[in-house]
Design an enzyme around this catalytic site. Structure first.
Site, PDB file in Angstrom:
ATOM      1  N   GLN A 143      -6.485  -4.145  14.255  1.00 33.96           N
ATOM      2  CA  GLN A 143      -6.599  -5.436  14.957  1.00 33.96           C
ATOM      3  C   GLN A 143      -6.016  -6.610  14.172  1.00 33.96           C
ATOM      4  OE1 GLN A 143      -7.871  -5.376  18.078  1.00 33.96           O
ATOM      5  NE2 GLN A 143      -8.375  -3.217  17.905  1.00 33.96           N
ATOM      6  N   THR A 144      -5.199  -6.337  13.142  1.00 31.43           N
ATOM      7  CA  THR A 144      -4.692  -7.414  12.295  1.00 31.43           C
ATOM      8  C   THR A 144      -3.224  -7.154  11.954  1.00 31.43           C
ATOM      9  OG1 THR A 144      -6.896  -7.524  11.297  1.00 31.43           O
ATOM     10  CG2 THR A 144      -5.173  -8.797  10.240  1.00 31.43           C
ATOM     11  N   TRP A 170       0.820  -1.218   0.000  1.00 28.28           N
ATOM     12  CA  TRP A 170       0.000   0.000   0.000  1.00 28.28           C
ATOM     13  C   TRP A 170       0.855   1.271   0.000  1.00 28.28           C
ATOM     14  CZ3 TRP A 170      -0.696  -4.124   3.305  1.00 28.28           C
ATOM     15  CH2 TRP A 170      -0.028  -4.069   4.536  1.00 28.28           C
ATOM     16  N   ARG A 171       2.186   1.103   0.097  1.00 29.97           N
ATOM     17  CA  ARG A 171       3.068   2.269   0.029  1.00 29.97           C
ATOM     18  C   ARG A 171       3.630   2.500  -1.378  1.00 29.97           C
ATOM     19  NH1 ARG A 171       6.505   1.563   5.731  1.00 29.97           N
ATOM     20  NH2 ARG A 171       4.790   2.207   7.104  1.00 29.97           N
ATOM     21  N   CYS A 217      16.384  -0.473  21.971  1.00 31.40           N
ATOM     22  CA  CYS A 217      16.772   0.917  22.218  1.00 31.40           C
ATOM     23  C   CYS A 217      18.122   1.258  21.610  1.00 31.40           C
ATOM     24  CB  CYS A 217      16.797   1.183  23.723  1.00 31.40           C
ATOM     25  SG  CYS A 217      15.182   0.944  24.521  1.00 31.40           S
ATOM     26  N   TYR A 255      -7.702   8.293  13.738  1.00 30.51           N
ATOM     27  CA  TYR A 255      -6.475   7.637  13.268  1.00 30.51           C
ATOM     28  C   TYR A 255      -6.495   7.430  11.757  1.00 30.51           C
ATOM     29  CZ  TYR A 255      -3.277   3.995  11.917  1.00 30.51           C
ATOM     30  OH  TYR A 255      -2.320   3.289  11.235  1.00 30.51           O
ATOM     31  N   GLU A 268      -5.416   0.756   5.892  1.00 29.11           N
ATOM     32  CA  GLU A 268      -5.528   1.154   7.297  1.00 29.11           C
ATOM     33  C   GLU A 268      -6.708   0.482   7.991  1.00 29.11           C
ATOM     34  OE1 GLU A 268      -3.363   2.552   8.994  1.00 29.11           O
ATOM     35  OE2 GLU A 268      -2.056   3.390   7.470  1.00 29.11           O
ATOM     36  N   ASP A 315      -2.157   5.558  16.745  1.00 29.62           N
ATOM     37  CA  ASP A 315      -2.627   4.218  17.094  1.00 29.62           C
ATOM     38  C   ASP A 315      -1.839   3.727  18.302  1.00 29.62           C
ATOM     39  OD1 ASP A 315      -0.133   3.682  16.088  1.00 29.62           O
ATOM     40  OD2 ASP A 315      -0.802   2.162  14.636  1.00 29.62           O
ATOM     41  N   CYS A 347      14.699  10.123  24.276  1.00 32.59           N
ATOM     42  CA  CYS A 347      13.769   9.255  25.020  1.00 32.59           C
ATOM     43  C   CYS A 347      13.941   9.395  26.522  1.00 32.59           C
ATOM     44  CB  CYS A 347      13.977   7.802  24.606  1.00 32.59           C
ATOM     45  SG  CYS A 347      12.776   6.683  25.364  1.00 32.59           S
ATOM     46  N   GLY A 373     -11.987 -11.030  10.208  1.00 28.47           N
ATOM     47  CA  GLY A 373     -12.789 -10.745  11.391  1.00 28.47           C
ATOM     48  C   GLY A 373     -13.255  -9.298  11.461  1.00 28.47           C
ATOM     49  N   TYR A 374     -14.000  -8.980  12.527  1.00 26.74           N
ATOM     50  CA  TYR A 374     -14.529  -7.632  12.721  1.00 26.74           C
ATOM     51  C   TYR A 374     -15.190  -7.133  11.432  1.00 26.74           C
ATOM     52  CZ  TYR A 374     -11.416  -7.852  16.762  1.00 26.74           C
ATOM     53  OH  TYR A 374     -10.782  -8.243  17.925  1.00 26.74           O
TER      54      TYR A 374
END
Length: 382
Positions: free
Chosen positions: A36-37, A18-19, A193, A114, A31, A132, A202, A75-76
């Protein structure tokens, strides 16, 4: 901070389908799928979805069964239904083109802050955050934010922090860089890190408190629900399928008929089944259990099945158990196998249909049903 993040992104961005360009339809589809995936799961679905519905117009005009089939396994399902509603709205209000201002984007069904921020920033270079879970985790560590990321009111805090730091020239790349950073470097339990492009900024790293952030209350426990599923074949080898209601969980999807039972009944049935460890193979289509053997099938399980479907001969052993977790529910399903007796009257309930097994690919099955079909195939192959 912004230049450091963007330099890292230019070198180490994930190569995702998708980029390939910034077309808002592609951004939108990706998106919504990514909610949730996991990315690795979404990629083949994204390719197929764009192949079946290459434009917003195609999505708006799609038949629901085909639309749900394209989504099967993600799902969803309310996500894809909302997408189609929004596509129809776009056709009417925006001449088939995704709008280019954030207010209109957010007016579309199923598009929240989002997704709206992602579409606006990536496709139209609007200086809008796309916040997100990954972004909240990164920012909670950067600024040692004590706000619970699970609470709605915390979003305003994170929104303000992202707006303070977002690139004005490359907002879309900035948002995608944050997504990649949270997914690959600033991970939940073992953040890397030492290779993080933002380590000098940070706060959590400077205090050696990386895993103390983000702050989040424990999840709500899932509510258990208990069912007996009926895998019934007729004399033609067809299976009985039941279409679920048009609203609620798994709306308009297909399963074997499900009988909801209490927790106590479920475990009593399971206990009874363990007593039926008889060495009986699955009968052939017309090799029904003899009437005189029915007295062997007493107990809570058979009492329930004979009451619900009296014109069916049931196997003496169950096929097994299937479990599936939804966001706030956990289904426990005992799978029974039976055969309709040809000469006995069999009454179909509303929304029940006989379906050939070879036609299953034409039906949209939720995950629990897919698991039950797999269990049946596994037993048959053995």
């Amino acid at each position: 901070m912004s230049p450091a993040l963007l330099d890292w992104y230019d070198q180490d961005m994930r190569l995702l389908p998708w980029r390939e360009n910034t077309d808002p339809y592609r951004v939108w589809v990706s998106e919504i799928m990514l909610q949730q995936t996991q990315v690795v799961t979404v990629i083949p679905y994204f390719h197929r979805f764009l192949e079946w519905f290459p434009t917003i117009k195609d999505l708006a005009e799609a038949e629901e069964d085909r639309l749900l089939k394209a989504w099967e396994g993600l799902g969803y399902y309310s996500r894809v239904r909302n997408m189609q509603s929004a596509a129809k709205d776009i056709m009417v209000r925006f001449n088939g083109e995704m709008p280019s201002n954030i207010e209109d984007i957010l007016s579309l069904k199923g598009i929240g802050p989002y997704t709206g921020g992602a579409i606006g920033s990536i496709s139209y270079k609007l200086v809008e955050p796309a916040i997100d879970g990954n972004v909240m985790r990164v920012y909670s560590r950067l600024f040692c934010l004590e706000d619970d990321i699970g609470e709605v009111k915390s979003r305003k805090i994170f929104d303000e922090k992202v707006r303070e730091t977002i690139s004005q020239e490359r907002p879309g790349d900035f948002n995608q860089a944050l997504m990649d950073l949270g997914a690959t470097v600033c991970t939940p339990t073992s953040p890397k890190c030492e290779i993080c492009p933002l380590k000098e900024f940070c706060g959590a790293l400077s205090r050696d408190q990386m895993t103390d952030y983000p702050v989040k209350k424990k999840k709500i426990k899932t509510v258990p629900m208990y069912y007996v599923a009926l895998a019934i074949q007729n004399e033609l080898g067809e299976y009985l399928l039941s279409k679920r209601p048009s609203d609620g969980l798994l709306a308009n999807m297909w399963t074997y008929p499900l009988l909801e039972v209490t927790k106590e009944a479920y475990f009593q049935i399971e206990k009874d089944w363990k007593n039926y460890q008889l060495d009986i193979k699955e009968p052939n289509l017309f090799d029904f259990v003899a009437e005189e053997d029915l007295n062997l099938l007493d107990g809570s399980m058979m009492a329930l099945l004979k009451k619900e479907k009296p014109a069916v001969i049931w196997q003496k052993q169950p096929l097994g158990e299937v479990k599936h977790v939804f966001s706030h529910r956990k289904w426990h399903i005992l799978l029974a196998k039976g055969y309709k007796v040809a000469e006995k009257e069999f009454i179909l309930d509303q929304n029940e249909y006989w379906v050939k097994e070879e036609d299953f690919d034409s039906f949209v099955f939720p995950k629990p049903q897919q698991k039950m079909v797999g269990l049946l195939d596994e037993k048959r192959n053995k």
